[in-house]
Write an enzyme that holds these catalytic residues in place. Structure first.
Site, short mmCIF file in Angstrom:
data_model
loop_
_atom_site.label_atom_id
_atom_site.label_comp_id
_atom_site.label_asym_id
_atom_site.label_seq_id
_atom_site.Cartn_x
_atom_site.Cartn_y
_atom_site.Cartn_z
N GLY A 1 -3.25 10.32 -0.49
CA GLY A 1 -1.89 10.69 -0.12
C GLY A 1 -0.82 9.69 -0.54
O GLY A 1 0.37 9.95 -0.32
N LYS A 2 -1.20 8.58 -1.15
CA LYS A 2 -0.22 7.57 -1.56
C LYS A 2 0.61 8.07 -2.74
O LYS A 2 0.27 9.04 -3.41
CB LYS A 2 -0.93 6.26 -1.91
N ASN A 3 1.70 7.37 -3.02
CA ASN A 3 2.55 7.75 -4.16
C ASN A 3 1.76 7.80 -5.46
O ASN A 3 2.04 8.62 -6.33
CB ASN A 3 3.72 6.78 -4.29
N TYR B 1 -5.29 5.48 -1.81
CA TYR B 1 -5.73 6.58 -0.97
C TYR B 1 -5.04 7.86 -1.45
O TYR B 1 -3.89 7.81 -1.91
CB TYR B 1 -5.38 6.27 0.49
N ALA C 1 0.80 -1.22 0.00
CA ALA C 1 0.00 0.00 0.00
C ALA C 1 0.83 1.27 0.00
O ALA C 1 0.37 2.32 -0.45
CB ALA C 1 -0.95 0.00 1.20
#
Length: 372
Positions: free
Chosen positions: A184-186, A182, A158
């Protein structure tokens, strides 16, 4: 002010393409699954060096369905780490299986492979290594143990989009790999999203049914399934963003290297990238026993930070029924008391890096600063 993450800056850089992708969904009205999701599944699976991708509504759902596809259920045990976001453990709980923890390696924050054998019982069915902060777990020993013991390996990737272990992309190393999108993920959606990637056609077929009420075709429900479908809008947005992921990843790696330089010789414990890894720095976490004081001092300078994560899962009230106690996993517990995540996002400027690095280095010169 330096934000911890700046999603607006990223949007402004790709605004026209994203807006066109969203407009396309509005015009086709393929709001759930559809052509954009199917195309993204294919493209992201290829990016991960896997044959198949199955888009779902969250990373938690990806883990849940991967476990179910592997046949995990009540009475089974699944080995993972206590130093992770709670979703890793929640997904195991959803199946009725019992999470069994192994401590982390304090250098990498990922599973200490030396503890796996002792955690295996006759009920153990799977291992979930967590590629935390963007650094892969040490997969070769995990895969060797799993192969010898007949265990399924499900990667929790994740936080590790594009990370590599000995030249291979995470997600393609075990039996299945699970990703979160989500925001804010990379690689982040404009809402929620997740995916399972795998080379196994049977797992793929099962997960595709499970995500859509267990249906093999409309109104033909073969399995007891779930409403875990990925929205068409998210698929369209993620297709746009995937085209930039490698550029953004290299920007993160440059920023991390700059932090490393700024903090070298300061005494600050900085992330240690393993020789086997391509670290993608979802999080740049330093360590200090004076975390509260440092966080407060940085906030006063307009520098926003985070803590990932302040309480290891085995000490959370929600999982007290597992029977673990303080001291059971000392490396996870110490990390939970010391990690402090510095601003990290692709649009972070060199000047911002320098401001953050200099502020942290200055704090390190104040050994008597009182922690809250």
């Amino acid at each position: 002010m330096i934000p911890f993450v700046d999603l607006k800056a990223q949007y402004l850089g790709i605004k026209d393409e994203v807006n066109a992708a969203i407009q396309g969904i509005l015009e086709t009205s393929q709001f759930t699954l559809g052509q954009e999701v199917a195309a993204f599944e294919e493209e992201f699976a290829a990016y991960c060096q896997a044959r198949y991708g199955i888009g779902v509504n969250t990373g938690t759902s990806a883990l849940h369905l991967a476990l179910l596809a592997a046949g995990i259920g009540p009475g089974d045990e699944v080995i993972t780490v206590p130093f992770t976001f709670v979703a890793t453990v929640a997904a195991i709980h959803y199946t009725g299986a019992r999470p069994v923890f192994v401590d982390i390696d304090p250098r990498t924050f990922t599973m200490d492979v030396r503890g796996i054998e002792a955690a295996i019982t006759e009920r153990t069915k799977a291992i979930i290594p967590v590629h935390l902060y963007g650094q892969p777990a040490d997969m070769d020993p995990i895969l060797e143990i799993a192969g010898r013991r007949g265990l399924v390996v499900i990667e929790d990737a994740a936080q590790a989009h594009g990370a590599e272990y000995k030249g291979r992309r995470v997600g393609s190393l075990g039996d299945m790999g699970c990703f979160s999108f989500y925001p804010g993920k990379n690689l982040g959606a404009y809402g929620e999203g997740g995916m399972v990637v795998t080379d196994d056609p049977d797992y793929t077929r099962t997960i595709r049914m499970l995500r859509d009420w267990g249906a093999e075709q409309k109104y033909r429900h073969v399995l007891k399934g779930y409403n875990y479908r990925l929205e068409g809008l998210q698929g369209a947005v993620l297709r746009v963003k995937l085209r930039y992921l490698e550029v953004w990843t290299e920007a993160r790696r440059v920023d991390a290297a700059h932090y490393d330089e700024l903090l070298a010789g300061s005494g600050v414990a900085t992330p240690e990238a393993m020789a086997y890894a391509r670290h993608v720095y979802h999080i740049y976490a330093i360590r200090t026993p004076q975390r509260s004081a440092w966080q407060e001092a940085l906030q006063a300078k307009g520098i926003h930070t985070g803590i990932h994560y302040p309480i290891p899962v085995h000490l959370l009230p929600a999982y007290a029924d597992l029977g673990y106690a303080p001291g059971d996993f000392p490396h996870a517990e110490q990390a939970a008391g010391e990690v402090l995540s510095l601003p990290m996002f692709p649009e972070l400027t060199r000047a911002q890096c320098e401001e953050v690095g200099e502020a942290v280095a200055l704090l390190a010169k104040q050994p008597d600063i009182e922690d809250a």
